[in-house]
Design a protein around this motif. Structure first.
Motif, PDB file in Angstrom:
ATOM      1  N   HIS A 127       0.781  -1.233   0.000  1.00  0.00           N
ATOM      2  CA  HIS A 127       0.000   0.000   0.000  1.00  0.00           C
ATOM      3  C   HIS A 127       0.816   1.288   0.000  1.00  0.00           C
ATOM      4  O   HIS A 127       0.363   2.293  -0.548  1.00  0.00           O
ATOM      5  N   GLY A 128       1.979   1.279   0.653  1.00  0.00           N
ATOM      6  CA  GLY A 128       2.450   2.521   1.210  1.00  0.00           C
ATOM      7  C   GLY A 128       3.429   3.372   0.459  1.00  0.00           C
ATOM      8  O   GLY A 128       3.523   4.561   0.723  1.00  0.00           O
ATOM      9  N   SER A 129       4.201   2.825  -0.456  1.00  0.00           N
ATOM     10  CA  SER A 129       5.311   3.611  -0.984  1.00  0.00           C
ATOM     11  C   SER A 129       4.949   4.296  -2.293  1.00  0.00           C
ATOM     12  O   SER A 129       4.336   3.699  -3.173  1.00  0.00           O
ATOM     13  N   ARG A 156       5.109  12.393 -13.141  1.00  0.00           N
ATOM     14  CA  ARG A 156       5.416  11.407 -12.098  1.00  0.00           C
ATOM     15  C   ARG A 156       4.946  11.896 -10.739  1.00  0.00           C
ATOM     16  O   ARG A 156       4.307  11.169  -9.976  1.00  0.00           O
ATOM     17  N   LEU A 157       5.312  13.137 -10.441  1.00  0.00           N
ATOM     18  CA  LEU A 157       4.987  13.698  -9.131  1.00  0.00           C
ATOM     19  C   LEU A 157       3.482  13.787  -8.933  1.00  0.00           C
ATOM     20  O   LEU A 157       2.943  13.333  -7.912  1.00  0.00           O
ATOM     21  N   GLU A 158       2.792  14.349  -9.903  1.00  0.00           N
ATOM     22  CA  GLU A 158       1.345  14.523  -9.756  1.00  0.00           C
ATOM     23  C   GLU A 158       0.639  13.177  -9.647  1.00  0.00           C
ATOM     24  O   GLU A 158      -0.244  12.998  -8.797  1.00  0.00           O
ATOM     25  N   GLN A 159       1.019  12.227 -10.480  1.00  0.00           N
ATOM     26  CA  GLN A 159       0.364  10.924 -10.441  1.00  0.00           C
ATOM     27  C   GLN A 159       0.670  10.175  -9.150  1.00  0.00           C
ATOM     28  O   GLN A 159      -0.187   9.472  -8.608  1.00  0.00           O
ATOM     29  N   ALA A 160       1.895  10.321  -8.640  1.00  0.00           N
ATOM     30  CA  ALA A 160       2.244   9.677  -7.369  1.00  0.00           C
ATOM     31  C   ALA A 160       1.396  10.233  -6.232  1.00  0.00           C
ATOM     32  O   ALA A 160       0.903   9.484  -5.375  1.00  0.00           O
ATOM     33  N   LEU A 161       1.203  11.543  -6.218  1.00  0.00           N
ATOM     34  CA  LEU A 161       0.397  12.166  -5.170  1.00  0.00           C
ATOM     35  C   LEU A 161      -1.067  11.741  -5.270  1.00  0.00           C
ATOM     36  O   LEU A 161      -1.709  11.422  -4.262  1.00  0.00           O
ATOM     37  N   PRO A 188      -7.801   0.741   6.898  1.00  0.00           N
ATOM     38  CA  PRO A 188      -7.648   1.991   7.651  1.00  0.00           C
ATOM     39  C   PRO A 188      -7.182   3.129   6.742  1.00  0.00           C
ATOM     40  O   PRO A 188      -6.379   2.932   5.835  1.00  0.00           O
ATOM     41  N   THR A 189      -7.709   4.313   6.988  1.00  0.00           N
ATOM     42  CA  THR A 189      -7.336   5.463   6.176  1.00  0.00           C
ATOM     43  C   THR A 189      -6.035   6.072   6.689  1.00  0.00           C
ATOM     44  O   THR A 189      -5.574   5.788   7.791  1.00  0.00           O
ATOM     45  N   GLY A 190      -5.460   6.942   5.855  1.00  0.00           N
ATOM     46  CA  GLY A 190      -4.191   7.550   6.208  1.00  0.00           C
ATOM     47  C   GLY A 190      -3.027   6.636   5.867  1.00  0.00           C
ATOM     48  O   GLY A 190      -3.192   5.590   5.238  1.00  0.00           O
ATOM     49  N   CYS A 191      -1.850   7.042   6.288  1.00  0.00           N
ATOM     50  CA  CYS A 191      -0.613   6.329   5.975  1.00  0.00           C
ATOM     51  C   CYS A 191      -0.020   5.740   7.249  1.00  0.00           C
ATOM     52  O   CYS A 191       0.214   6.455   8.220  1.00  0.00           O
ATOM     53  N   MET A 192       0.238   4.450   7.236  1.00  0.00           N
ATOM     54  CA  MET A 192       0.811   3.784   8.403  1.00  0.00           C
ATOM     55  C   MET A 192       2.172   4.362   8.761  1.00  0.00           C
ATOM     56  O   MET A 192       2.515   4.503   9.940  1.00  0.00           O
ATOM     57  N   VAL A 193       2.961   4.728   7.756  1.00  0.00           N
ATOM     58  CA  VAL A 193       4.289   5.287   8.010  1.00  0.00           C
ATOM     59  C   VAL A 193       4.180   6.612   8.752  1.00  0.00           C
ATOM     60  O   VAL A 193       4.955   6.904   9.660  1.00  0.00           O
TER      61      VAL A 193
END
Length: 208
Positions: free
Chosen positions: A70-72, A87-92, A105-110
């Motif tokens: 999920h996270g990176s 790249r930047l826009e699509q990653a966001l 769960p919502t949000g980022c575990m990191v």
């Protein structure tokens, strides 16, 4: 005779998924050993320690699984098949999609699980800090690629842009957890991309 090892039906892989979701939802400190064992199938203490060794070791495995699934956003930021801005826009935008998905769960575990914790050891907190640092470095590579490709002006404030988009990455997590709609966060991304455009030089032929 005392029972040892794993009880019949113990599924380590499923238990790890349950632990990942619990850490993701409640953080390292908020996920007690009792709550973890219950979520992992009411496994015994002996089974828990035999399978995972410790709460910290379990957290490390759960974080690795989260990043794998999920996270990176690092791979997207380093994807040279696209121009750096894309790249930047699509990653966001992809990050928003993951973090606002109510199937988990919502949000980022990191961002959420071990940033502030009195119980978590320094080494555990360092795990998430290392991942956040890795994201910052990927942002720097992407923005620097924009400079090298001629899309951004040679005098562009790379450090400032990294800080801007890193702050956005971290903020997405908090807003997603607070229930801000995905379309609202994506609108913020479009506004943030205007900062890239302000630093643009002549149109680039990057990728052509």
């Amino acid at each position: 005779m005392a029972r040892s090892g794993r009880p019949r039906g113990f599924d380590r892989d499923a238990a790890l998924d349950s632990a990942m979701h619990l850490f993701w939802e409640h953080g390292y400190e908020g996920a007690s050993l009792l709550t973890l064992r219950h979520a992992m199938g009411d496994i015994s203490s002996a089974s828990f320690y035999a399978a995972f060794g410790s709460k910290e070791a379990l957290y490390r495995e759960a974080l690795t699984r989260y990043l794998d699934r999920h996270g990176s956003i690092i791979d997207a930021l380093d994807d040279e098949r696209l121009p750096p801005r894309a790249r930047l826009e699509q990653a966001l935008i992809a990050s928003v999609a993951v973090q606002t998905d109510v199937a988990h769960p919502t949000g980022c575990m990191v961002t959420l699980s071990a940033m502030i914790s009195s119980e978590a050891s320094a080494s555990t907190r360092a795990l998430t800090r290392i991942e956040r640092d890795a994201t910052r470095q990927a942002l720097r590579r992407c923005i620097t690629a924009g400079v090298n490709a001629g899309d951004l002006d040679p005098g562009a404030d790379v450090a400032g842009l990294v800080a801007l988009y890193d702050g956005l990455v971290l903020g997405i997590s908090i807003q997603a957890r607070d229930g801000i709609p995905a379309e609202t966060i994506c609108a913020a991304i479009r506004h943030a991309m205007a900062a890239w455009d302000l630093h643009r030089s002549a149109p680039s032929n990057y990728g052509k």
